[in-house]
Enzyme design. Structure first.
Site, PDB file in Angstrom:
ATOM      1  N   PHE A 122       0.881  -1.175   0.000  1.00  0.00           N
ATOM      2  CA  PHE A 122       0.000   0.000   0.000  1.00  0.00           C
ATOM      3  C   PHE A 122       0.913   1.218   0.000  1.00  0.00           C
ATOM      4  O   PHE A 122       1.615   1.474   0.985  1.00  0.00           O
ATOM      5  CB  PHE A 122      -0.843  -0.062   1.274  1.00  0.00           C
ATOM      6  CG  PHE A 122      -1.807   1.067   1.497  1.00  0.00           C
ATOM      7  CD1 PHE A 122      -3.062   1.061   0.899  1.00  0.00           C
ATOM      8  CD2 PHE A 122      -1.486   2.123   2.346  1.00  0.00           C
ATOM      9  CE1 PHE A 122      -3.972   2.088   1.142  1.00  0.00           C
ATOM     10  CE2 PHE A 122      -2.390   3.148   2.590  1.00  0.00           C
ATOM     11  CZ  PHE A 122      -3.635   3.128   1.987  1.00  0.00           C
ATOM     12  N   PRO A 127       8.347  11.120   0.700  1.00  0.00           N
ATOM     13  CA  PRO A 127       9.339  11.790   1.557  1.00  0.00           C
ATOM     14  C   PRO A 127       8.811  13.103   2.147  1.00  0.00           C
ATOM     15  O   PRO A 127       9.106  13.435   3.287  1.00  0.00           O
ATOM     16  CB  PRO A 127      10.514  12.041   0.606  1.00  0.00           C
ATOM     17  CG  PRO A 127      10.388  10.974  -0.435  1.00  0.00           C
ATOM     18  CD  PRO A 127       8.914  10.716  -0.598  1.00  0.00           C
ATOM     19  N   GLU A 350      -0.208   4.605   9.962  1.00  0.00           N
ATOM     20  CA  GLU A 350      -1.681   4.672   9.828  1.00  0.00           C
ATOM     21  C   GLU A 350      -2.262   5.794  10.686  1.00  0.00           C
ATOM     22  O   GLU A 350      -3.314   5.657  11.302  1.00  0.00           O
ATOM     23  CB  GLU A 350      -2.321   3.315  10.136  1.00  0.00           C
ATOM     24  CG  GLU A 350      -1.960   2.299   9.059  1.00  0.00           C
ATOM     25  CD  GLU A 350      -2.705   0.990   9.164  1.00  0.00           C
ATOM     26  OE1 GLU A 350      -3.907   1.019   9.467  1.00  0.00           O
ATOM     27  OE2 GLU A 350      -2.068  -0.043   8.921  1.00  0.00           O
TER      28      GLU A 350
END
Ligand SMILES: Cc1cc2nc3c(=O)[nH]c(=O)nc-3n(C[C@H](O)[C@H](O)[C@H](O)COP(=O)(O)OP(=O)(O)OC[C@H]3O[C@@H](n4cnc5c(N)ncnc54)[C@H](O)[C@@H]3O)c2cc1C
Length: 367
Positions: A122, A127, A350
């Protein structure tokens, strides 16, 4: 501490306890190799083993049961961080295809991911665009009947061993999602992290992408995918914390000092009480959120609370376990030393804890 007592909570059905016990027995028999040095090789084998055993079907599916994914993560994390990682990445990486892919794309990728024959990834972060997803600069432009992607993605789990990548890129219409085959991605720049797992920076130069859903709907798709999996990060954290307290109990009841057991000291008991309470509260938030999602209700606030609380608590519980184990706790290879390294990243990926706080506050202020 009975690790299966919570299956008596009203969030669960009898099938959940059965699945947890099955996964526990399977883990005891099959995860002996899951702590090897070569994380790439270990993960590839874990994906195959989890596929053969039928567990990947729980996270690679059109109709996820979040409680099942969560409890499997809890059990796998208890035994081996890489087993949890290998399991959930099959779902996180292929989730957008299940949610928005054409029947052709589903047929091409999902069966293989569910059977452990193909490894997905995923690819959202860049950066200069981690928490601030909208700052991404990877682009997608139409080329004939397809799309071509240019840019750099980083911190991509499974980067370097994946067979395909779900990549988010900016098209004219906005952020959009694409499937890109590994042959079109340069994943040679690997990233070494504190608890090693396969990870790379991806360079996309004229990579061919197959569009998932509608152009411009990629951000929503990424969030829908994360709405399923964010709660399960909390479950993995709870699995780590349960292992930490089990190790702390074992050591504190076996270790003698000053003429008595370490567990006879009230200061140790206070620590154990705090650890147990944190774990119980984290599990309640986690499975309440999973149950809510399984009832097709909005879960944004609950998932954010569960993820924030369970990961922060697990960090504290693991740290307390290290303290109780003393020198052993920081000895390379001891279970709590491993947990100390494994638990840290969960507060970042996440959606970092600070991002979860913003989500919770936004929901509060909106109501
Ligand atoms: C182990 C691991 C696996 C990962 N796997 C993947 C993957 O498979 N795919 C993928 O796309 N990405 C992945 N990531 C990337 C991850 O999603 C990002 O690291 C995360 O979104 C944070 O982005 P950043 O590292 O750029 O930190 P930044 O966005 O630079 O944030 C730095 C810190 O600032 C703080 N912060 C953030 N927002 C706020 C705010 N609004 N107010 C105050 N403080 C704030 C937080 O503490 C945060 O940790 C992974 C990361 C790790 C560590």
């Amino acid at each position: 501490m009975d690790r299966f007592a919570h299956y008596g909570w009203p969030f669960f059905e009898p099938r959940h306890l059965e699945l947890a016990r099955q996964a526990e027995a399977w883990s005891l028999e099959n995860l002996g190799h899951a702590h090897g040095e070569d994380a790439d090789a270990v993960c590839k084998r874990l994906v195959q083993d989890l596929g053969c055993a039928g567990y990947l079907r729980y996270c690679v599916t059109d109709a996820p049961d979040v409680r099942s994914i969560a409890l499997l993560r809890e059990v796998f994390a208890y035994h081996a961080g890489l087993a949890d990682f290998a399991f959930v990445m099959q779902g996180l990486g292929s989730g957008p295809i299940g949610l928005a892919g054409s029947s052709e794309l589903k047929a091409k990728y999902l069966r293989k991911a569910a059977e452990g024959e193909a490894i997905p990834a995923f690819a959202l972060s860049e950066p200069e665009a981690g928490s601030d997803v909208q700052a991404m600069t990877t682009t997608a432009r139409r080329a004939g009947s397809g799309w071509v992607l240019e840019g750099t993605k980083t911190w991509i789990s499974n980067g370097g061993i994946a067979d395909f990548y779900v990549v988010f890129a900016k098209a004219e219409e906005g952020i959009s999602a694409f499937v890109v085959d590994a042959a079109d991605v340069d994943a040679s720049e690997r990233i070494d992290i504190v608890a090693p797992h396969p990870m790379a920076t991806l360079k996309l130069r004229g990579a061919k992408g197959a569009l998932l859903g509608e152009p411009g709907q990629g951000f929503k798709l990424a969030m829908r995918n994360l709405d399923i999996f964010r709660t399960t990060v909390a479950a993995a954290a709870t699995g780590f914390a349960r292992r930490a307290i089990a190790e702390a109990l074992k050591r504190s009841t076996g270790r003698k000092l000053f003429g008595q057991k370490l567990s006879d000291f009230q200061m140790t008991q206070a620590k154990l009480a705090d650890m147990a309470t944190r774990i119980e509260a984290a599990a309640l938030l986690t499975y309440k959120s999973a149950w809510t999602k399984d009832r097709n209700q909005r879960v944004t606030r609950d998932a954010a609370m569960a993820k924030m609380f369970a990961t922060e608590s697990a960090q504290q519980v693991v740290d307390d376990a290290v303290q109780i184990c003393g020198g052993l706790g920081v000895t390379r290879g001891h279970p709590v030393e491993r947990l100390y390294r494994e638990v840290r990243a969960l507060r970042i990926y996440e959606g970092a804890t600070e991002v979860q706080k913003l989500i919770i506050a936004r929901e509060l202020l909106r109501s």
